[in-house]
Every structure is written in C-alpha cells, then in structure tokens.
Scaffold this motif. Structure first.
Motif, PDB file in Angstrom:
ATOM      1  N   TRP A 239     -39.243   8.637  14.977  1.00  0.00           N
ATOM      2  CA  TRP A 239     -39.754   8.812  16.268  1.00  0.00           C
ATOM      3  C   TRP A 239     -39.828   7.257  17.062  1.00  0.00           C
ATOM      4  O   TRP A 239     -40.091   6.212  16.533  1.00  0.00           O
ATOM      5  CB  TRP A 239     -40.887   9.631  16.534  1.00  0.00           C
ATOM      6  CG  TRP A 239     -42.350   8.837  16.178  1.00  0.00           C
ATOM      7  CD1 TRP A 239     -42.403   7.659  15.366  1.00  0.00           C
ATOM      8  CD2 TRP A 239     -43.573   9.510  16.220  1.00  0.00           C
ATOM      9  NE1 TRP A 239     -43.667   7.404  15.146  1.00  0.00           N
ATOM     10  CE2 TRP A 239     -44.349   8.548  15.581  1.00  0.00           C
ATOM     11  CE3 TRP A 239     -44.078  10.801  16.710  1.00  0.00           C
ATOM     12  CZ2 TRP A 239     -45.634   8.822  15.398  1.00  0.00           C
ATOM     13  CZ3 TRP A 239     -45.139  11.080  16.526  1.00  0.00           C
ATOM     14  CH2 TRP A 239     -46.138   9.991  16.010  1.00  0.00           C
ATOM     15  N   ALA A 240     -39.728   7.330  18.551  1.00  0.00           N
ATOM     16  CA  ALA A 240     -40.006   6.260  19.342  1.00  0.00           C
ATOM     17  C   ALA A 240     -41.501   6.088  19.544  1.00  0.00           C
ATOM     18  O   ALA A 240     -41.952   5.091  19.809  1.00  0.00           O
ATOM     19  CB  ALA A 240     -39.041   6.049  20.456  1.00  0.00           C
ATOM     20  N   ALA A 241     -41.921   7.237  19.835  1.00  0.00           N
ATOM     21  CA  ALA A 241     -43.298   7.550  20.363  1.00  0.00           C
ATOM     22  C   ALA A 241     -43.548   8.962  20.099  1.00  0.00           C
ATOM     23  O   ALA A 241     -42.709   9.684  19.843  1.00  0.00           O
ATOM     24  CB  ALA A 241     -43.522   7.026  21.526  1.00  0.00           C
ATOM     25  N   PRO A 242     -44.823   9.282  20.116  1.00  0.00           N
ATOM     26  CA  PRO A 242     -45.136  11.016  20.101  1.00  0.00           C
ATOM     27  C   PRO A 242     -44.438  11.760  20.974  1.00  0.00           C
ATOM     28  O   PRO A 242     -43.952  11.365  22.091  1.00  0.00           O
ATOM     29  CB  PRO A 242     -46.641  11.026  20.295  1.00  0.00           C
ATOM     30  CG  PRO A 242     -47.206   9.790  19.844  1.00  0.00           C
ATOM     31  CD  PRO A 242     -46.057   8.670  20.237  1.00  0.00           C
ATOM     32  N   ILE A 243     -43.967  13.012  20.421  1.00  0.00           N
ATOM     33  CA  ILE A 243     -43.187  13.833  21.252  1.00  0.00           C
ATOM     34  C   ILE A 243     -43.645  14.104  22.641  1.00  0.00           C
ATOM     35  O   ILE A 243     -44.783  14.264  22.932  1.00  0.00           O
ATOM     36  CB  ILE A 243     -42.999  15.445  20.592  1.00  0.00           C
ATOM     37  CG1 ILE A 243     -42.339  15.039  19.006  1.00  0.00           C
ATOM     38  CG2 ILE A 243     -42.465  16.330  21.280  1.00  0.00           C
ATOM     39  CD1 ILE A 243     -42.385  16.321  18.422  1.00  0.00           C
ATOM     40  N   GLY A 244     -42.750  13.973  23.699  1.00  0.00           N
ATOM     41  CA  GLY A 244     -42.866  14.402  25.058  1.00  0.00           C
ATOM     42  C   GLY A 244     -43.626  13.288  25.676  1.00  0.00           C
ATOM     43  O   GLY A 244     -44.383  13.449  27.093  1.00  0.00           O
ATOM     44  N   THR A 245     -44.125  12.273  25.120  1.00  0.00           N
ATOM     45  CA  THR A 245     -44.799  11.201  25.783  1.00  0.00           C
ATOM     46  C   THR A 245     -43.976  10.379  26.696  1.00  0.00           C
ATOM     47  O   THR A 245     -44.465   9.841  27.879  1.00  0.00           O
ATOM     48  CB  THR A 245     -45.485  10.260  24.967  1.00  0.00           C
ATOM     49  OG1 THR A 245     -44.764   9.464  24.139  1.00  0.00           O
ATOM     50  CG2 THR A 245     -46.622  10.986  24.080  1.00  0.00           C
ATOM     51  N   GLY A 246     -42.803  10.162  26.586  1.00  0.00           N
ATOM     52  CA  GLY A 246     -41.866   9.452  27.205  1.00  0.00           C
ATOM     53  C   GLY A 246     -42.199   7.878  27.248  1.00  0.00           C
ATOM     54  O   GLY A 246     -41.742   7.132  28.155  1.00  0.00           O
ATOM     55  N   LYS A 247     -42.966   7.456  26.348  1.00  0.00           N
ATOM     56  CA  LYS A 247     -43.531   5.911  26.203  1.00  0.00           C
ATOM     57  C   LYS A 247     -42.441   4.775  25.958  1.00  0.00           C
ATOM     58  O   LYS A 247     -42.829   3.830  25.924  1.00  0.00           O
ATOM     59  CB  LYS A 247     -44.824   5.899  25.401  1.00  0.00           C
ATOM     60  CG  LYS A 247     -45.920   6.638  26.098  1.00  0.00           C
ATOM     61  CD  LYS A 247     -47.181   6.446  24.858  1.00  0.00           C
ATOM     62  CE  LYS A 247     -48.283   6.834  25.585  1.00  0.00           C
ATOM     63  NZ  LYS A 247     -48.938   6.323  26.753  1.00  0.00           N
TER      64      LYS A 247
END
Length: 271
Positions: free
Chosen positions: A165-173
C-alpha cells in the motif's frame, strides 16, 4: 534502482505470472455513482484488470447484481477477484475457492484484514494464507504493507508479484513512507503494484517514476467529481511515470546548474 534503463516505448507490457497485460493500471469496481459511470470510466482507462468482490456476485437471481456482472463481461476486461472483508486465513481460503469456481480463474487478490479501523493487512498471518493459496494453484497478488521483511517472505513462499500500500485504503494520502517504498523497490526484483491510498494522478506518476510496475486504485476515481475524466488522468499519469522511469531521470543536484553554457559569452559592464 539497479534495473537497466532503456528507451521508453509503448510496447512495454506488464507481465504477471507469465501473463502479459498492455496496461499498468488496475481499477476497482465499487463506490461509483452508477454502473453507467463505472462502464464509461473503464472504457476510458482501459485497465489491465478489474478487481471485484465475490460478495457482489449473485449467479441465480435476475437482479441488479447480476446486471452488474453482465456489464463486466461485456467490457471484456479480466476480472481479479478479491477476498475483501476476510479476517481469518480459513475465510480467505474459502472465499478464494468460491471465487475460482464463479469466475473460472486462478487469479486472486489476497486481502486479509488485521485491523478494521485502518484496514491494515494482517501481517502475522498473510504469509501463511498466501502459501496455502499458492499450493492450491492460485496466482496470488497479496495486498500488504510496505514492510520489507513481510514482502520478502511473501516472495519466498511463491508470490511472483506483491502489492504494497501507499497509505491506508481510501485515504487518498499518496505514498506516506517514500523511504520504505523506494527501499522495497530497490531490494526486491518481482513485479510490484502499489495498491491503496493513492489519491491523485501525480501520486501514481511518482511511484511509477520510482520503478514500480503498476498501480491499483478505486476510490480516487470512483469518488472524483468526474470519475470518467479522472480514470483517463490516472491512465495517462501511470504511463507517464513508467516512461520517465525507463528514460532515466536526471540525478538530483545540491546546487544550481546552468542549463545554458556561459563560456565565451560576452559580458557588458556599465561604467
């Protein structure tokens, strides 16, 4: 990055488990305003695969879910079933086996959730789940964190590609730990697709510039004001990042470097 750079070309396919894909963008199929918007977004982006949860499948009833699957078949894009919502290894195995029967495919996106708040993967049991699926004949794409040791273990048990992942799911960070992601890319040679947390096309372009092999996203497109336009933007950004990586980006400098030579240039000074 130790990979040899070469001239960027559109004939640069993504290869996963020996199968070739013309696109390096994978799209999810949930949270879109309507099936019509989803269909148009997919046609705009031309993704390599579409992820979908078995829980949305209804093979017996002639209702909205069934029409949803009819639409996916008409799009003629390979479906990547996932084990979304699974919290135990046995639940993952059962869901994957059902998905293989329903979709007639050995492909599976392995999701084993360890925390319901962050939707972080269960890093303690993920390797065991992947190992069991691979022994059962699945082509496993595991959703994981950017932890180097975890990713290495997934490769060791037979995963021929991984999806940190790049960041937690659905955060768009976007990529919140660039150091870890870039280290991961430098240390492991298997294909890697960044999955979850991308919010902007520039995020996709950035990780592709680092040498990642593809991106998988859903929310950033589905919840955009114009999902169709955003799907196209992500497709273009993903390809641009790949082209930049293959072309070999310049080395960052600590001081200004003149782009135009000044040697031999006459200088006029006022008295």
């Amino acid at each position: 990055m130790t990979a040899e750079h070469h001239t960027a070309t559109s004939a640069d396919p993504l290869v996963l488990y020996g199968q070739t894909f013309s696109s390096r963008l994978l799209l999810g199929t949930s949270r879109y305003p309507s099936p019509h918007v989803l269909e148009a977004a997919v046609r705009k982006a031309q993704p390599a695969m579409l992820t979908a949860s078995l829980r949305r499948q209804n093979v017996s009833a002639h209702d909205a879910p069934n029409r949803f699957w009819d639409m996916l078949r008409e799009l003629d894009v390979p479906v990547l079933p996932n084990t979304a919502g699974c919290h135990s290894v046995q639940e993952v195995i059962t869901t994957a086996q059902m998905a293989r029967e329903v979709f007639n495919t050995p492909w599976i996106k392995l999701e084993l959730i360890g925390d319901d708040y962050t939707l972080q993967p269960d890093t303690l049991n993920l390797v065991d789940a992947a190992s069991r699926l691979i022994k059962d004949g699945f082509q496993v794409l595991p959703y994981c964190t950017e932890d180097l040791v975890l990713c290495q273990r997934l490769v060791d048990v037979g995963c021929q590609a991984i999806m940190p992942w790049a960041a937690p799911i659905g955060t768009g960070k976007g990529p919140i730990n660039p150091y870890a992601l870039r280290t991961l890319r430098e240390r492991l040679s298997v294909p890697m697709l960044v999955d979850a947390g991308l919010g902007l096309p520039s995020h996709a372009c950035q990780v592709m510039e680092w040498g990642f092999d593809g991106v998988l996203l859903n929310t950033a497109v589905a919840l955009a004001q114009d999902p169709i336009g955003m799907a196209g933007a992500f497709a273009s950004a993903t390809q641009a990042g790949r082209d930049a990586f293959l072309s070999g980006t310049m080395t960052e400098q600590h001081a200004a470097q003149a782009s135009t030579p000044v040697l031999g240039t006459p200088f006029w000074h006022q008295a």
